[in-house]
Enzyme design. Structure first.
Site, mmCIF file in Angstrom:
data_model
loop_
_atom_site.group_PDB
_atom_site.id
_atom_site.type_symbol
_atom_site.label_atom_id
_atom_site.label_comp_id
_atom_site.label_asym_id
_atom_site.label_seq_id
_atom_site.Cartn_x
_atom_site.Cartn_y
_atom_site.Cartn_z
ATOM 1 N N HIS A 269 0.740 -1.106 0.526
ATOM 2 C CA HIS A 269 0.059 0.028 0.314
ATOM 3 C C HIS A 269 1.012 1.038 -0.075
ATOM 4 O O HIS A 269 1.826 1.336 0.844
ATOM 5 C CB HIS A 269 -1.207 -0.087 1.471
ATOM 6 C CG HIS A 269 -1.995 0.750 1.183
ATOM 7 N ND1 HIS A 269 -2.023 2.496 1.377
ATOM 8 C CD2 HIS A 269 -3.330 0.804 0.623
ATOM 9 C CE1 HIS A 269 -3.599 3.013 1.145
ATOM 10 N NE2 HIS A 269 -3.983 2.134 0.865
ATOM 11 N N ASP A 327 -7.425 -5.304 0.091
ATOM 12 C CA ASP A 327 -8.402 -6.635 -1.175
ATOM 13 C C ASP A 327 -7.492 -7.427 -0.674
ATOM 14 O O ASP A 327 -8.470 -8.564 -1.415
ATOM 15 C CB ASP A 327 -8.342 -5.858 -2.369
ATOM 16 C CG ASP A 327 -8.311 -4.508 -2.737
ATOM 17 O OD1 ASP A 327 -9.591 -3.849 -3.021
ATOM 18 O OD2 ASP A 327 -7.490 -3.810 -3.219
HETATM 19 N N1 CMC Z 1 3.916 -7.608 -4.651
HETATM 20 C C1 CMC Z 1 5.515 -7.702 -5.120
HETATM 21 N N2 CMC Z 1 6.511 -6.221 -4.808
HETATM 22 C C2 CMC Z 1 5.756 -5.492 -4.803
HETATM 23 C C3 CMC Z 1 4.214 -4.940 -4.039
HETATM 24 C C4 CMC Z 1 3.764 -6.517 -4.604
HETATM 25 N N3 CMC Z 1 2.134 -6.538 -4.205
HETATM 26 N N4 CMC Z 1 3.620 -4.088 -4.297
HETATM 27 C C5 CMC Z 1 5.284 -3.056 -3.988
HETATM 28 N N5 CMC Z 1 6.635 -4.129 -4.277
HETATM 29 C C6 CMC Z 1 8.052 -3.489 -4.111
HETATM 30 C C7 CMC Z 1 7.772 -2.770 -5.361
HETATM 31 O O1 CMC Z 1 8.470 -3.665 -6.551
HETATM 32 C C8 CMC Z 1 9.167 -1.767 -5.011
HETATM 33 O O2 CMC Z 1 10.171 -2.569 -5.301
HETATM 34 P P1 CMC Z 1 11.501 -1.849 -5.245
HETATM 35 O O3 CMC Z 1 11.310 -1.200 -4.766
HETATM 36 O O4 CMC Z 1 12.926 -3.166 -5.657
HETATM 37 O O5 CMC Z 1 11.959 -1.192 -6.771
HETATM 38 C C9 CMC Z 1 8.376 -1.538 -3.712
HETATM 39 O O6 CMC Z 1 7.898 -2.811 -3.340
HETATM 40 C C10 CMC Z 1 7.505 -0.682 -3.382
HETATM 41 O O7 CMC Z 1 6.450 -0.605 -4.525
HETATM 42 P P2 CMC Z 1 6.106 1.350 -5.407
HETATM 43 O O8 CMC Z 1 5.415 -0.058 -6.897
HETATM 44 O O9 CMC Z 1 7.285 1.300 -5.483
HETATM 45 O O10 CMC Z 1 5.214 1.114 -4.045
HETATM 46 P P3 CMC Z 1 3.721 2.504 -4.803
HETATM 47 O O11 CMC Z 1 3.272 2.787 -3.225
HETATM 48 O O12 CMC Z 1 3.971 2.729 -6.053
HETATM 49 O O13 CMC Z 1 2.321 1.301 -4.924
HETATM 50 C C11 CMC Z 1 0.967 0.126 -5.162
HETATM 51 C C12 CMC Z 1 1.407 0.873 -3.895
HETATM 52 C C13 CMC Z 1 -0.438 -0.453 -3.456
HETATM 53 C C14 CMC Z 1 0.609 -0.151 -5.728
HETATM 54 C C15 CMC Z 1 1.479 -1.179 -4.851
HETATM 55 O O14 CMC Z 1 2.042 -2.543 -3.187
HETATM 56 C C16 CMC Z 1 0.843 -2.540 -5.517
HETATM 57 O O15 CMC Z 1 1.185 -2.468 -6.860
HETATM 58 N N6 CMC Z 1 0.295 -3.369 -4.998
HETATM 59 C C17 CMC Z 1 -0.183 -4.575 -5.691
HETATM 60 C C18 CMC Z 1 -1.501 -3.788 -5.886
HETATM 61 C C19 CMC Z 1 -3.011 -3.632 -4.813
HETATM 62 O O16 CMC Z 1 -2.745 -5.265 -3.624
HETATM 63 N N7 CMC Z 1 -3.542 -2.781 -5.062
HETATM 64 C C20 CMC Z 1 -4.563 -2.246 -3.530
HETATM 65 C C21 CMC Z 1 -4.168 -1.189 -3.350
HETATM 66 S S1 CMC Z 1 -5.151 -0.639 -1.301
HETATM 67 C C22 CMC Z 1 -6.512 -1.037 -1.774
HETATM 68 C C23 CMC Z 1 -7.275 0.568 -3.188
HETATM 69 O O17 CMC Z 1 -6.390 1.945 -2.741
HETATM 70 O O18 CMC Z 1 -7.433 -0.041 -3.709
#
Ligand code: CMC
Length: 393
Positions: A269, A327
């Site tokens: 998140h 989720d």
């Molecule tokens: N699985 C594997 N690696 C992950 C994941 C994941 N679900 N989420 C983040 N990471 C890694 C990412 O690769 C990055 O690694 P590194 O620093 O080595 O490059 C690090 O963690 C930080 O991730 P980020 O993409 O910079 O984080 P963000 O804040 O931009 O993204 C997120 C947040 C929720 C979009 C992301 O965690 C994600 O894609 N999760 C899966 C989708 C999901 O479950 N979304 C629901 C969010 S909650 C409900 C809502 O608000 O709608």
């Protein structure tokens, strides 16, 4: 080009001042108007949460009765709306149908679109909170090829929604209070979440003075994406794809592999760097629903529990503070309740509508409000002269 602060994804830019929702991502705290989400989900109902988000205080008994009455009175949609539905293909994604039908409400309620009038703002707000369940249920019924079910106004909000989705003309439908309580709690958990992508979309759309129904439709469009509201659908699909507990390590490794775009859906998140407090309540609700329905062994639940256990011990997830989000368990719960995956984000949109409206209303009522207009760092070509087509290489 150095005139503006570059903040891709707005990780450190506050777009507004707000008094509605507070999140402490490091401590795993979520408050609506100061009240912890756990207490609201445990003790209150969804319409009480709606009142709280919109007006800032919990209602007295009389205020609650009045609010419930007002919402209930607006549950019907114009009969002409049903003709819109028939223009869609049967297999249309219900989110596509919801975006369109909520947007279309703006063509029905010309009287509640003078946003400078607080009375009209409130009527538009109540209309949307009241009609979203009706439209969401219609999207579902259209998909499965069953007749639309009209709202029944002596039922509470969640029970009415379940009945509109699952009753059929040939059978008597009895609301199961455990299941409607579960749906109500899911709505409370999703009701608001400060300046996430869809809420920011609603604020940005609304900042131009646009029609409120159109603004909420814009929020629904944004919520649809798999990185946002589409994650519960994606999480359940992923659990199905994993298929058995022994394949979990393979998927964990894929999620860790930077050359593989695969991510653990329902994990991570932007704000919560500790357990998502909503995920805890969701997990409990999931067990309650499966217990009530007598589902002893849900293979997907087994996979989810084991996946969570393994991931939370893995250095990759620990270092990046990746925990299950709301989720992760909501998909299993909604599936057990009888909803197809395509409806999951629709339920999220239904519940989040009040948050979007509350944030929109707060913005409109802010005397310092201006149109949202982000700037950019231009990285394109510098000025150059037009070349006639015959001379281009
Ligand atoms: N699985 C594997 N690696 C992950 C994941 C994941 N679900 N989420 C983040 N990471 C890694 C990412 O690769 C990055 O690694 P590194 O620093 O080595 O490059 C690090 O963690 C930080 O991730 P980020 O993409 O910079 O984080 P963000 O804040 O931009 O993204 C997120 C947040 C929720 C979009 C992301 O965690 C994600 O894609 N999760 C899966 C989708 C999901 O479950 N979304 C629901 C969010 S909650 C409900 C809502 O608000 O709608």
């Amino acid at each position: 080009t150095g005139m503006f602060t570059y903040d891709p994804g707005f990780t450190s830019t506050a777009s507004c001042e707000s008094q509605i929702t507070y999140i402490d991502g490091d401590a795993g705290v979520l408050l609506y108007r100061g009240y912890p989400i756990e207490q609201l989900a445990e003790n209150g109902d969804f319409l009480e949460t709606c009142y709280l988000l919109l007006y800032g205080e919990l209602p007295t008994a009389a205020q609650k009765a009045d609010f419930d009455y007002r919402v209930t009175r607006h549950t019907m949609v114009h009969e002409q709306m049903s003709r819109f539905f028939h223009g869609f293909r049967r297999d249309a994604h219900p989110m596509a149908v919801l975006v369109a039908s909520v947007g279309a409400l703006s063509a029905f309620y010309h009287d509640s679109t003078d946003i400078s009038d607080p009375q009209q703002r409130m009527i538009a707000s109540v209309r949307m909170i009241a009609k979203l369940p009706t439209l969401a249920a219609m999207a579902y019924k259209y998909n499965v090829g069953q007749p639309f079910v009209y709202p029944q106004n002596d039922l509470d909000y969640a029970s009415n929604f379940l009945r509109m989705c699952f009753s059929v003309p040939c059978e008597e439908y009895k609301v199961n209070p455990v299941l409607s309580r579960a749906i109500d709690r899911i709505f409370i958990l999703h009701a608001d979440h400060e300046q996430n992508a869809s809420t920011s979309t609603v604020r940005l759309a609304g900042s131009s003075g646009a029609n409120p129904f159109a603004c909420i439709a814009a929020g629904i469009a944004c919520l649809w994406g798999p990185a946002h509201g589409g994650a519960n659908e994606a999480a359940l699909k992923m659990l199905g794809e994993i298929g058995s507990v022994d394949r979990i390590p393979e998927f964990i490794n894929r999620a860790k592999d930077k050359n593989d775009p695969f991510r653990l859906m329902g994990f991570g998140h932007r704000v919560y760097k500790n357990y998502d407090p909503r995920a805890k309540i969701m997990q409990k609700t999931c067990h309650e629903v499966l217990g009530e329905l007598g589902i002893k062994d849900d293979p997907l639940l087994d996979i989810a529990v084991e996946l969570e256990r393994i991931a939370l011990q893995d250095e990759y997830f620990v270092d990046r503070k990746l925990y299950p989000n709301i989720d992760f368990y909501s998909g299993i719960t909604l599936r057990a309740l009888g909803f197809p995956t395509s409806m999951f984000t629709v339920l999220f949109a239904l519940a989040r509508t009040v948050g979007w409206i509350g944030q929109w209303k707060e913005m409109i009522e802010d005397p310092g409000q201006r149109i949202g207009r982000p700037r950019q760092l231009y990285t394109g070509a510098t000025s150059r002269d037009y070349v006639p087509i015959a001379r281009r290489k």
